[in-house]
Every structure is written in structure tokens, then in C-alpha cells.
Design an enzyme around this catalytic site. Structure first.
Site, mmCIF file in Angstrom:
data_model
loop_
_atom_site.group_PDB
_atom_site.id
_atom_site.type_symbol
_atom_site.label_atom_id
_atom_site.label_comp_id
_atom_site.label_asym_id
_atom_site.label_seq_id
_atom_site.Cartn_x
_atom_site.Cartn_y
_atom_site.Cartn_z
ATOM 1 N N ARG A 101 1.418 -5.259 1.654
ATOM 2 C CA ARG A 101 0.903 -6.288 0.748
ATOM 3 C C ARG A 101 2.052 -6.907 -0.011
ATOM 4 O O ARG A 101 2.839 -6.199 -0.625
ATOM 5 C CB ARG A 101 -0.054 -5.661 -0.272
ATOM 6 C CG ARG A 101 -1.390 -5.354 0.264
ATOM 7 C CD ARG A 101 -2.409 -5.162 -0.836
ATOM 8 N NE ARG A 101 -1.982 -4.340 -1.959
ATOM 9 C CZ ARG A 101 -2.759 -4.084 -2.994
ATOM 10 N NH1 ARG A 101 -3.971 -4.576 -3.052
ATOM 11 N NH2 ARG A 101 -2.342 -3.319 -3.972
ATOM 12 N N THR A 105 1.496 -12.039 -4.159
ATOM 13 C CA THR A 105 0.263 -12.712 -3.713
ATOM 14 C C THR A 105 -0.845 -11.737 -3.326
ATOM 15 O O THR A 105 -2.006 -12.134 -3.194
ATOM 16 C CB THR A 105 0.548 -13.586 -2.484
ATOM 17 O OG1 THR A 105 0.940 -12.715 -1.400
ATOM 18 C CG2 THR A 105 1.661 -14.588 -2.751
ATOM 19 N N ASP A 197 -0.998 4.962 -5.271
ATOM 20 C CA ASP A 197 -0.493 4.401 -4.011
ATOM 21 C C ASP A 197 -0.587 5.457 -2.915
ATOM 22 O O ASP A 197 0.136 6.452 -2.932
ATOM 23 C CB ASP A 197 0.960 3.940 -4.205
ATOM 24 C CG ASP A 197 1.471 3.188 -2.989
ATOM 25 O OD1 ASP A 197 1.382 3.735 -1.864
ATOM 26 O OD2 ASP A 197 1.943 2.052 -3.141
ATOM 27 N N ASP A 200 2.748 6.174 -0.924
ATOM 28 C CA ASP A 200 3.732 6.910 -1.721
ATOM 29 C C ASP A 200 3.305 8.353 -1.937
ATOM 30 O O ASP A 200 4.119 9.275 -1.848
ATOM 31 C CB ASP A 200 3.919 6.245 -3.091
ATOM 32 C CG ASP A 200 4.680 4.930 -3.012
ATOM 33 O OD1 ASP A 200 5.124 4.564 -1.905
ATOM 34 O OD2 ASP A 200 4.821 4.271 -4.060
#
Ligand code: PRP
Ligand code: URA
Length: 206
Positions: A101, A105, A197, A200
Site C-alpha cells: 500500500r 494514497t 501491521d 511486521d
């Protein structure tokens, strides 16, 4: 159509994933166990051919897969769901799809694809633990449809209502499976309360 899987064990493993105290090794382990549970509903539509086998006491009717499914993990985080699916469906083949991603944006940026042979009737299961804005999954479904896949489902672990709505708007024909629909998204597109995340946390990228 969205199916939320309600099972005591999916709740238990999901709780371990959400907990910020869960380290990378445990995160990856619970994600793999969740994947095994999610594989059951997601692979419910597989077709089988009848076979007969010889037991020690006589003949028995059985089944073998008519067509092996293809698992399509969205890199990176989707990788953590692959082994759990392969634990219960070792015949499955794996195609990789690299998307990240864009931080500004929140739109998906494709960076890697490795599609394989597409046999007639091959079902594909998209794997990605997080369905946030829905941009990545919408792109991935479109990519697979263009590649000729006709039977498609998508599996996530946590979904945001915004993401579910976006995917259902773009691809109402694709069944979605998840363990939980959370409250919504923060200003950076993270799911609340979510788990942080997913890439991660499972790979210890910090
Ligand atoms: C995460 C996640 C999904 C995507 C979901 O990937 O694994 O692919 O974001 O967000 P969306 O629904 O808003 O598109 P990310 O871009 O962080 O890449 P990574 O897995 O490599 O960390
Ligand atoms: N990707 C993640 O890994 N987590 C989120 O909450 C949203 C997107």
C-alpha cells in the site's frame, strides 16, 4: 458475500494475534493455526472424484480431489496463511502476488506476480490477513479474474467494514471469509482495534 467464522478456537487464536505482547514466533504460529481453521469453510466448495480403496477388512468408497486449488497469498502478510492451508490441503499449489500500500494514497502498488498453469476449473483462494480499505483485495481479485480464474474466494483474519463494502461493491460474486469485522480504520488506514501491521508482526520487522 461475507461469512464471519465464529468458533471458540478462532477467537482464542485471534486474541493472541491482537495482543501486543505476542512475539513474532508466536504470532506466526497462531496465524498458521487460524489458517487451518479458515481452510475448512474456504475450501468447502472443492470438487472430488469417487475412488475406492482396500482397507484391511474390505473395500471402501472414498474421494480424491478433482482439481487442486491454487492459494494466492498477497505478499508479505498473506504468506503467514499459506502453511496452514497446505497442512490441510497438501495438493494446493501456490501463486504469489506482491502488493504494497502506498503510504500516502493507500492504493495498492503491484511489484511481483508469479502465476502458474491454470487448469480448467481451478479454484483460487486469495490469502491476506488484513482487509482494510479493500484496495489490495479488489485489485487482486481483478488480477486473478483477468488471468482467467473463474472460481474464487478470499480469506482474511480481520476485516474493516469499509473494506468489506468496497470489495463487495467491486466483486459481489466473490465469497469472503474472515474471523472478525472490526470497528473501522484510523487516518493511516489501519484497522481499529485490529492487530497492527500483520507483515511486521509475523516477520519481526521492527
Ligand atoms: C497490508 C495487508 C494487505 C493490505 C490491506 O499489506 O497485508 O495486503 O495492507 O490494506 P487495504 O485493504 O487497505 O489494501 P501492506 O501494504 O502493509 O504490505 P505488507 O504485507 O508487505 O506489509
Ligand atoms: N495492513 C495491516 O497490516 N494492518 C492494518 O491494520 C491495515 C493494513
Amino acid at each position: 458475500m461475507l461469512t464471519v467464522i465464529h468458533h471458540p478456537l478462532t477467537r482464542v487464536h485471534l486474541t493472541r494475534l491482537r495482543d501486543r505482547a505476542t512475539d513474532a514466533e508466536a504470532f506466526a504460529r497462531h496465524l498458521r493455526l487460524l489458517a487451518r481453521l479458515l481452510a475448512f469453510p474456504a475450501l468447502q466448495g472443492l470438487t472430488v472424484n469417487p475412488v475406492e480403496v482396500e482397507t484391511p477388512l474390505g473395500r471402501a468408497e472414498g474421494a480424491e480431489l478433482a482439481v487442486a486449488p491454487v492459494l494466492v497469498p498477497i505478499l508479505r502478510a498473506g504468506l503467514g496463511l499459506v502453511d496452514g492451508f497446505r497442512d490441510v490441503c497438501p495438493e494446493a499449489r501456490v501463486w504469489h502476488l506482491g502488493l504494497y500500500r502506498d503510504h500516502a494514497t493507500l492504493s495498492p502498488v503491484p511489484y511481483y506476480t508469479a502465476p502458474g498453469r491454470l487448469d480448467a476449473g481451478t479454484p483460487a483462494i486469495l490469502l491476506d490477513p488484513m482487509l482494510a480499505t479493500g484496495g489490495s483485495l479488489t485489485y487482486a481479485i481483478g488480477y486473478l479474474k483477468q488471468a482467467g480464474v473463474r472460481q474464487l474466494a478470499a480469506v482474511s483474519v480481520i476485516a474493516a467494514p469499509e473494506g468489506v463494502a468496497a470489495v463487495e461493491r467491486a466483486h459481489p460474486d466473490v465469497p469472503l471469509y474472515t474471523c472478525a469485522v472490526d470497528r473501522g480504520l484510523d487516518e493511516r488506514g489501519y484497522i481499529l482495534p485490529g492487530l497492527g501491521d500483520a507483515g511486521d508482526r509475523q516477520f519481526g520487522t521492527w
